[in-house]
Scaffold this active site. Structure first.
Site, PDB file in Angstrom:
ATOM      1  N   ASP A 272      -6.383  45.373 -26.289  1.00  0.00           N
ATOM      2  CA  ASP A 272      -5.875  46.085 -25.092  1.00  0.00           C
ATOM      3  C   ASP A 272      -7.291  45.809 -23.933  1.00  0.00           C
ATOM      4  OD1 ASP A 272      -7.249  49.041 -24.887  1.00  0.00           O
ATOM      5  OD2 ASP A 272      -6.723  48.599 -26.931  1.00  0.00           O
ATOM      6  N   SER A 273      -6.806  45.786 -22.703  1.00  0.00           N
ATOM      7  CA  SER A 273      -7.674  45.494 -21.493  1.00  0.00           C
ATOM      8  C   SER A 273      -8.785  44.428 -21.892  1.00  0.00           C
ATOM      9  CB  SER A 273      -8.264  47.243 -21.420  1.00  0.00           C
ATOM     10  OG  SER A 273      -9.011  47.015 -20.090  1.00  0.00           O
ATOM     11  N   ALA A 274     -10.101  44.960 -21.957  1.00  0.00           N
ATOM     12  CA  ALA A 274     -11.346  44.025 -22.309  1.00  0.00           C
ATOM     13  C   ALA A 274     -10.776  43.300 -23.741  1.00  0.00           C
ATOM     14  CB  ALA A 274     -12.281  44.636 -21.957  1.00  0.00           C
ATOM     15  N   HIS A 406      -1.941  50.692 -16.640  1.00  0.00           N
ATOM     16  CA  HIS A 406      -3.224  50.064 -17.258  1.00  0.00           C
ATOM     17  C   HIS A 406      -3.066  50.996 -18.924  1.00  0.00           C
ATOM     18  CE1 HIS A 406      -6.267  47.185 -18.291  1.00  0.00           C
ATOM     19  NE2 HIS A 406      -7.079  48.240 -18.488  1.00  0.00           N
TER      20      HIS A 406
END
Length: 455
Positions: A272-274, A406
């Site tokens: 997830d995300s980075a 997010h």
């Protein structure tokens, strides 16, 4: 009597301030409007998730505060508190709307599953309000699957890598080169079960493998082997140390996962995300020697990728992000010299943006993204999917969740669990086709010892 009045006045001010802030946050969660300040966007994203994914919890806390002030007589003594009752009513309506929108994400997830079911064994129906699972999992943030054994903090470095990291970054950095393995108790060594290797987010410089989201617990309940990895967050060399560490972790998984019942040839990477960015790059740079220093000839292939709220475009040519992300990635994350706008650094950003590597894709992708994401705007994800379908022959699926912020997938909510169930079915359909191995093959599984890989 004067002290009692003072205390009531303080409570009234607290109630007014809380009501006003909650009203603003509820509005922000509904609209998902970004600012031009990066720090403000991080705060809004975190709080927006709290309001959007846990609205009933927030509403219950608000009701408790209202009841307390009513019992203590604060409302009778304070006109200010009484005025903010009307603000609180509006907030409550907004919170109920957020829950309704979260629940209605079931429609999107069901359409995704119905499309998948055209090629699979049968239709999967998502649980509704009357289903026990809804109340067991959807509204239980502490839900955890039973009958699972956890093997924690297993190092994945080779001895030379350990010594190098120790000299340059210290023991704390060495300790981050570790992973956790989650093995269902019904799975034995040699069972050849699919493996989900998960990479946490945190802007490449924070986060931990201990933050287990619902997807991981769901796959454990499906008898998958789950591996959650850490990577060096503040290495002196900067990024791409994180990417190289992920490949080192993958090297370990391929070598050792059979001990836990996993199939080294059926590994799916997710994040997830980075972590979603790193997962996507892992699937798009398989066996590239420049990212495998010291283990250039080791197989680092994976079978598929699930990228959740992933940052897929570091260049951001179209300006979707509302704050300067290039400079942070170049100067703070990558520790590179000069402006982010130099030709060399722009080339570096391009090379490490999954968006510009889609032509290299050879394995299935699933992109999961919220349409109110202000940290990794949905438009970048849409561009990635569109380019992927044009430039790659590999299949890609896109699960765009309305009203989601997010990394919404880290919260236990109806939206998250509907997304999780849909993702789990996608994983099972594409990759859970392994059969139990004969007993004689199980006997060949070696025991886990101190791992020190050498080429």
């Amino acid at each position: 009597m004067g002290i009692v009045s003072l205390v009531r006045s303080v409570w009234a001010l607290l109630y007014a301030a809380t009501s006003f802030v909650m009203f603003l946050l509820t509005g922000a969660a509904i609209n998902g409007t970004p600012t031009k300040n990066g720090t403000a966007n991080v705060v809004l994203s975190l709080l927006g998730n709290q309001m959007s994914e846990l609205p009933l919890t927030v509403l219950l806390m608000d009701v408790f505060l209202y009841t307390w002030l009513n019992v203590t007589g604060t409302f009778q003594q304070s006109t200010l508190a009484q005025c903010f009752n009307y603000v609180n009513v509006l907030t409550a309506i907004g919170l109920l709307y957020l829950f309704k929108r979260s629940y209605e994400s079931k429609i999107v997830a069901q359409k995704f599953l119905d499309q998948l079911s055209k090629e699979s064994r049968g239709r999967v129906a998502l649980p509704g309000l009357s289903a026990p699972r809804f109340w067991q999992q959807f509204l239980n943030p502490m839900y955890w699957p039973k009958n699972c054994t956890v093997y924690e903090n297993i190092p994945y470095w080779a001895q030379k890598e350990q010594m190098s990291a120790l000299r340059t970054d210290g023991w704390q950095s060495v300790l981050q080169m570790a992973l956790d393995v989650y093995q269902p108790n019904t799975v034995e060594g040699g069972d050849e079960r699919p493996v989900l290797m998960y990479i946490h987010g945190g802007g490449w410089t924070s986060g931990t493998k201990s933050l287990m989201g619902p997807l991981l617990t769901e796959m454990i309940s499906h008898k998958w082997i789950v591996v959650s990895i850490d990577y060096r967050l503040v290495a002196k060399a900067g990024y791409p140390t994180q990417l190289k560490d992920c490949k080192r972790a993958l090297r370990w998984v391929k070598d050792e996962v059979r001990i836990f019942g996993g199939n080294p040839n059926n590994i799916i990477v997710a994040g997830d995300s980075a972590g979603g960015h790193l997962a996507a790059l892992l699937a798009l740079t398989m066996n590239l020697k420049e990212h495998q220093p010291g283990f250039e000839n080791v197989d680092t292939t994976v079978r598929g990728c699930v990228a959740q709220s992933a940052l897929v475009d570091l260049m951001d040519v179209k300006g979707y992000r509302h704050h300067e992300g290039r400079a942070r990635f170049i100067n703070e994350v990558s520790q590179r010299e000069g402006s982010a706008e130099t030709q060399e650094n722009l080339k570096f950003l391009t090379e490490h943006s999954p968006l510009y590597r889609v032509a290299d894709a050879t394995v299935p992708f699933l992109i999961v993204h919220g349409d109110l994401d202000i940290m990794a705007p949905i438009d970048s994800a849409r561009d990635f999917v569109q380019d992927f379908r044009v430039k790659s022959k590999a299949p890609i699926d896109f699960l765009e969740m309305p009203g989601a912020h997010h990394c919404f997938n880290m919260f236990s909510s109806p939206r998250t669990w509907y997304t999780t169930i849909a993702t789990a079915e996608w994983l099972n359909y594409n990759f859970d086709r392994s059969s139990q191995q004969p007993d004689e093959k199980k006997k060949q599984i070696h025991e886990l010892v101190e791992w020190s890989w050498t080429e």
